[in-house]
Design an enzyme around this catalytic site. Sequence first.
Site, PDB file in Angstrom:
ATOM      1  N   VAL A 184       0.704  -9.034   5.035  1.00  0.00           N
ATOM      2  CA  VAL A 184       0.271 -10.425   5.202  1.00  0.00           C
ATOM      3  C   VAL A 184      -1.242 -10.556   5.335  1.00  0.00           C
ATOM      4  O   VAL A 184      -1.746 -11.514   5.912  1.00  0.00           O
ATOM      5  CB  VAL A 184       0.976 -11.089   6.409  1.00  0.00           C
ATOM      6  CG1 VAL A 184       2.448 -11.253   6.140  1.00  0.00           C
ATOM      7  CG2 VAL A 184       0.744 -10.297   7.693  1.00  0.00           C
ATOM      8  N   LYS A 185      -1.978  -9.607   4.797  1.00  0.00           N
ATOM      9  CA  LYS A 185      -3.431  -9.699   4.797  1.00  0.00           C
ATOM     10  C   LYS A 185      -3.941 -10.235   3.450  1.00  0.00           C
ATOM     11  O   LYS A 185      -3.218 -10.257   2.462  1.00  0.00           O
ATOM     12  CB  LYS A 185      -4.050  -8.326   5.084  1.00  0.00           C
ATOM     13  CG  LYS A 185      -3.761  -7.814   6.492  1.00  0.00           C
ATOM     14  CD  LYS A 185      -4.330  -8.720   7.561  1.00  0.00           C
ATOM     15  CE  LYS A 185      -4.233  -8.114   8.958  1.00  0.00           C
ATOM     16  NZ  LYS A 185      -2.857  -7.981   9.442  1.00  0.00           N
ATOM     17  N   THR A 186      -5.218 -10.623   3.437  1.00  0.00           N
ATOM     18  CA  THR A 186      -5.818 -11.173   2.219  1.00  0.00           C
ATOM     19  C   THR A 186      -5.696 -10.186   1.064  1.00  0.00           C
ATOM     20  O   THR A 186      -5.446 -10.584  -0.080  1.00  0.00           O
ATOM     21  CB  THR A 186      -7.297 -11.520   2.458  1.00  0.00           C
ATOM     22  OG1 THR A 186      -7.377 -12.479   3.517  1.00  0.00           O
ATOM     23  CG2 THR A 186      -7.936 -12.103   1.213  1.00  0.00           C
TER      24      THR A 186
END
Length: 396
Positions: A184-186
């Site tokens: 769920v990171k960029t």
Amino acid sequence: MPGFEFFGDLERKEVNDVLNTGVLMRYGFEGARDHYKAEELEQLISDRMNTNHTHLVSSGTAALTVALASAGVGAGDEVIMPMFTFVATFEAILSVGAIPVLANIDATLGLNATAVEKVITKRTKAIMPVHMCGAITDLAPLQELCKKHDLRLIEDACQAIGGTYNGKPLGTIGDVGCFSFDYVKTITCGEGGAIVTNNKELYTNAVYYSDHGHDHLGADRGKDKHPFLGYNYRISELHAAVGVAQFKQLDKFIEIQKTYFTIIEEALKSVVGLTFREIPEGGVQNYSFLSFFLPTKELTQKTHKALSEGGVDATFYWFDNNWHYHTKWEHLKELTTLGNVSKTIKDNLPDYSNYDYKASDEIISRTISCLIKLSWTEEEVNERAAKMVAILNGIV
């Protein structure tokens, strides 16, 4: 924000390159392949971040752990961290036998230098600012404290890749910086993390420590020397392959986030009594979250509930969040573990019940953060902004 929203042919191509070799491990098997995805991603990161050294590991938590160990942080050393962060910051400090010392935050949502200086002792070894929700802790005064007290500055930039401070990428300003590439990171590898530094010794320590102490100096991995003890925090070639495709899109992701962030921010400026998190002078965020303050805790709680019930998803009220704020960290503060922890930790852990949390509580209890999704259309963003304004005006 999450890079998985754009997962597609680019990632499949990079993964298939690995699968076609049949070699999933980053080290060894030189005769079976002609490319190394981990090395390629490390070079991409070094080039983009203008840093001398990058080393990939298995997660953001692993990056924090390896960074601490590589900087010589160990049993009984104190590491100052913010009260607002992901639990991994606390866990990583404990994992090397060190003592987490909490300090209050300010309106940047990051460590307040005045609060930090109050808790520095002769046992303090490092300060670990955390750039939460895509924006910047005010680093200049923390750098001065590190210089004054001969401390390491270890940046937790796990949520802020692409942000900058005085023209330098976040993560590259301290002695060593850490990124997370979880789902769920960029930028995502599925699971993964990275350590960046301009210090050759710290880099070498990280490379050895994260692979059982292997020095990687010979052609035969089985004959590597082991200068010191290490553990297994390696990333796989499959995860690195996903990261290669994702990292090449970083600037595009940030540009989308900035566009959508700006639309919502401009709309919310019309709400009386609403203010935004502070961005230190010289700071540029990565626009993955828009964080704002309301006048009181009660209004903030009421607003967060109304936004959720009104169909505005992906908003976060951190004050009672299980992962990110001290109010839900009983298992950490009380050392609830499967086995006994070391006597050093037991004897030196602060009595967190006696902490003065007022300054942080006053800020976080009035904070709502809105995730910026890459998969939205501009029409959806405008509709979302209008809905948020209507709900807020009906409460505030």
